[in-house]
Design an enzyme around this catalytic site. Structure first.
Site, short mmCIF file in Angstrom:
data_model
loop_
_atom_site.label_atom_id
_atom_site.label_comp_id
_atom_site.label_asym_id
_atom_site.label_seq_id
_atom_site.Cartn_x
_atom_site.Cartn_y
_atom_site.Cartn_z
N GLU A 117 -5.62 -7.84 -0.77
CA GLU A 117 -6.36 -7.63 0.49
C GLU A 117 -7.80 -7.27 0.18
OE1 GLU A 117 -4.92 -4.90 3.51
OE2 GLU A 117 -2.86 -5.56 3.19
N GLU B 258 0.79 -1.23 0.00
CA GLU B 258 0.00 0.00 0.00
C GLU B 258 0.82 1.28 0.00
OE1 GLU B 258 -3.03 -0.26 3.03
OE2 GLU B 258 -4.15 -1.67 1.79
O1 LIG Z 1 -2.32 -3.80 7.17
C1 LIG Z 1 -3.61 -3.62 6.67
C2 LIG Z 1 -3.58 -2.57 5.60
O2 LIG Z 1 -2.83 -3.04 4.48
C3 LIG Z 1 -4.97 -2.09 5.21
O3 LIG Z 1 -4.84 -0.76 4.80
C4 LIG Z 1 -6.02 -0.01 4.58
C5 LIG Z 1 -6.63 -0.37 3.26
O4 LIG Z 1 -7.72 0.44 3.00
C6 LIG Z 1 -7.46 1.85 2.99
O5 LIG Z 1 -8.64 2.48 2.77
C7 LIG Z 1 -9.35 2.07 1.61
C8 LIG Z 1 -8.85 2.89 0.45
O6 LIG Z 1 -9.62 2.61 -0.71
C9 LIG Z 1 -11.01 2.86 -0.54
O7 LIG Z 1 -11.65 2.57 -1.77
C10 LIG Z 1 -11.58 1.98 0.56
O8 LIG Z 1 -12.97 2.27 0.77
C11 LIG Z 1 -10.82 2.25 1.87
O9 LIG Z 1 -11.21 1.28 2.84
C12 LIG Z 1 -6.90 2.27 4.34
O10 LIG Z 1 -6.63 3.66 4.37
C13 LIG Z 1 -5.66 1.47 4.61
O11 LIG Z 1 -5.16 1.77 5.87
O12 LIG Z 1 -5.87 -2.02 6.30
C14 LIG Z 1 -5.94 -3.04 7.24
C15 LIG Z 1 -4.57 -3.21 7.80
O13 LIG Z 1 -4.61 -4.16 8.81
#
Ligand SMILES: O[C@@H]1[C@@H](O)[C@H](O[C@@H]2CO[C@@H](O[C@@H]3CO[C@@H](O)[C@H](O)[C@H]3O)[C@H](O)[C@H]2O)OC[C@H]1O
Length: 476
Positions: free
Chosen positions: A292, A188
């Site tokens: 993920e 990410e």
């Molecule tokens: O370690 C994991 C981590 O990899 C994971 O990261 C999150 C992933 O989602 C992010 O937000 C998304 C961004 O795209 C949009 O379309 C979605 O609606 C959002 O959910 C978020 O910012 C990251 O932190 O999260 C879980 C951890 O355990």
């Protein structure tokens, strides 16, 4: 056995037979996370705090035992029994390199990683190695273990040099292991300029290929693996590469704007958001891996009588996503295999020594909404709302769009900084104080809480995954 490789849009074995990787992420293990393991803030903070309270030796003993118990033969056996074939293994660079001793490989970092890769192999499970934290922090969130929302990895060449160096060393170590499906060099990324990510991928690709010409690479898109729009023709320089999206759906989280009823409109929305993430690959005939995805779940202790109904909805989101992925023969890795009860396929039982010791503390963390992932901020929203109002009143809309907006809304940014970083920081010592005076035997018991034998199964989730594995096996 030979290496898996990427061929066009597919992952194939040595005979060119398509292999669809279906599995889960081992988050919270070699990269611990607040909501997965139950502490506030970041892993480096709690490790430091525990050393302050019990001393270096006892602290190292506890974390080593934790790593040992978190994934054992029984976990691999259970995982395989569900019909799954791949585990994505996130790890923290700190296991392999000390910030105070950069570019000196720590051989002890391989102790548990080698063990788990081999355990998985013995059960016919592939692994994908995921650098989840890089020096300086490659993204704006807690899981890059940087303690700040500024992804400094992108601003300091030396941080990037160190990650490139580390991948060279890891590739050398694992070059001959055919049970490793490939390397996922950076989880990410959030590069506000987009161009530095491509430059980094060029460098890490060259370093890995110099040591290991065979393993596939799984490259995450920018902005939390959701955006390939600035990749241009970059793929033409790279071979044996799949591209990784993270396909979280808003419908699987407490912040969902509406109840999920699997209507045509909602299913179209699920598909649209997934298709948008993979558009760049589809336009070029490239291989996609969903590294993920998956909902979080309600818990009786916090969500009371609505728990079952909420979780039925979340399972429906999961089924509808699987339906999309099956049609596309997509390889995926659901988040998450094991945790303390929010998202994992198995979770530590509440009766264990760890959960008993931390029960009041965990309730406090929940009330204060200090974990960002799926946070329910209803108890504290009124405290932070004035800050959001102030920014909205005083800052022009065009100046409020700080990257990673629009993925982060203003409330997300305030929540991350004020609760997830600031308030969390004040709770770190309190977490560590729970260990004061504990002898080795007690520390061992606390760590042992994370064994498979001490876990409860999330039956609904596991049944869906197992039924899906049967369905896809029959269709082949
Ligand atoms: O370690 C994991 C981590 O990899 C994971 O990261 C999150 C992933 O989602 C992010 O937000 C998304 C961004 O795209 C949009 O379309 C979605 O609606 C959002 O959910 C978020 O910012 C990251 O932190 O999260 C879980 C951890 O355990």
């Amino acid at each position: 056995m030979a290496y898996l490789r990427v061929s066009g849009t597919k992952i194939v074995d040595q005979n060119g037979k398509e292999i669809i990787l279906r599995g889960a992420g081992l988050g919270g293990w070699m990269n611990m996370e607040n909501f997965i393991s139950g502490y506030p803030g970041c892993e480096f903070q709690i490790r430091e705090a525990l050393t302050d309270v019990v001393g270096k030796e006892k602290s190292e003993f506890f974390f080593d035992k934790f790593l040992e118990y978190f994934f054992t033969d029984t976990d691999a056996k259970f995982f395989k029994s569900l019909g799954l074939n791949c585990i994505r293994i996130p790890f923290n660079y700190r296991h392999f390199e000390d910030d105070m001793n950069p570019r000196v490989l720590k051989p002890e970092g391989f102790k548990h990683l080698d063990r788990v890769i081999d355990l998985c192999a013995a059960h016919g499970i592939y692994t994908i190695l995921d650098l989840h934290t890089a020096p300086g922090g490659q993204n704006t969130d807690w899981h890059s273990d940087a303690g700040t929302h500024l992804a400094n990895f992108w601003a300091h060449k030396d941080f990037q040099d160190r990650a490139v160096w580390l991948w060279g060393a890891l590739a050398e170590h694992y070059a001959g292991n055919t049970w490793i499906a490939g390397y996922n060099p950076l989880n990410e990324p959030t590069d506000a300029r987009h161009t530095r990510l491509i430059a980094f991928y060029d460098r890490v690709y060259a370093a890995i290929r110099a040591a290991d010409p065979h393993h596939a690479l799984f490259l995450d898109g920018n902005t939390f693996a959701s955006d390939f729009s600035h990749f241009g023709d970059a793929h033409k320089k790279w071979e044996n590469v799949a591209y990784s999206i993270h396909d979280y759906s808003i419908f699987g989280f407490p912040s969902s704007p509406e109840a999920y009823v699997s209507s045509d409109v909602q299913r179209r929305r699920l598909r649209r958001s997934y298709e948008k993430k993979r558009a760049w690959m589809d336009e070029r005939g490239l291989c996609v891996w969903n590294g993920e995805w998956g909902p979080v779940y309600a818990r009786t202790e916090y969500d009371g009588e609505k728990t079952a109904a909420v979780n039925t909805e979340r399972y429906q989101v999961l089924k509808d996503q699987l339906d999309i992925y099956n049609k596309d023969r997509l390889s995926w890795s659901i988040w998450l295999y094991k945790d303390i009860g929010f998202q994992g396929m198995v979770h530590v039982a509440r009766s264990t020594p760890y959960m008993t010791l931390f029960s009041a503390f965990l309730a406090k963390k929940q009330r204060l909404a200090v974990d960002a992932w799926g946070a329910d901020d209803s108890h504290v929203r009124s405290i932070y709302q004035p800050l959001i109002d102030l920014i909205e009143r005083e800052v022009a809309p065009e100046n409020r769009q700080l990257y990673p907006a629009p993925v982060w809304k203003l409330s997300d940014r305030v929540g991350r900084l004020a609760r997830n970083i600031l308030v969390s920081e004040f709770l770190v010592k309190e977490w560590a104080e729970h260990f004061r005076g504990k002898e080795d035997a007690e520390l061992d018991e606390l760590a042992k809480s994370f064994t498979f034998e001490n876990c409860v199964h999330r039956e609904g989730l596991n049944k869906i995954l197992m039924d899906n594995a049967t369905l896809v096996a029959e269709a082949q």
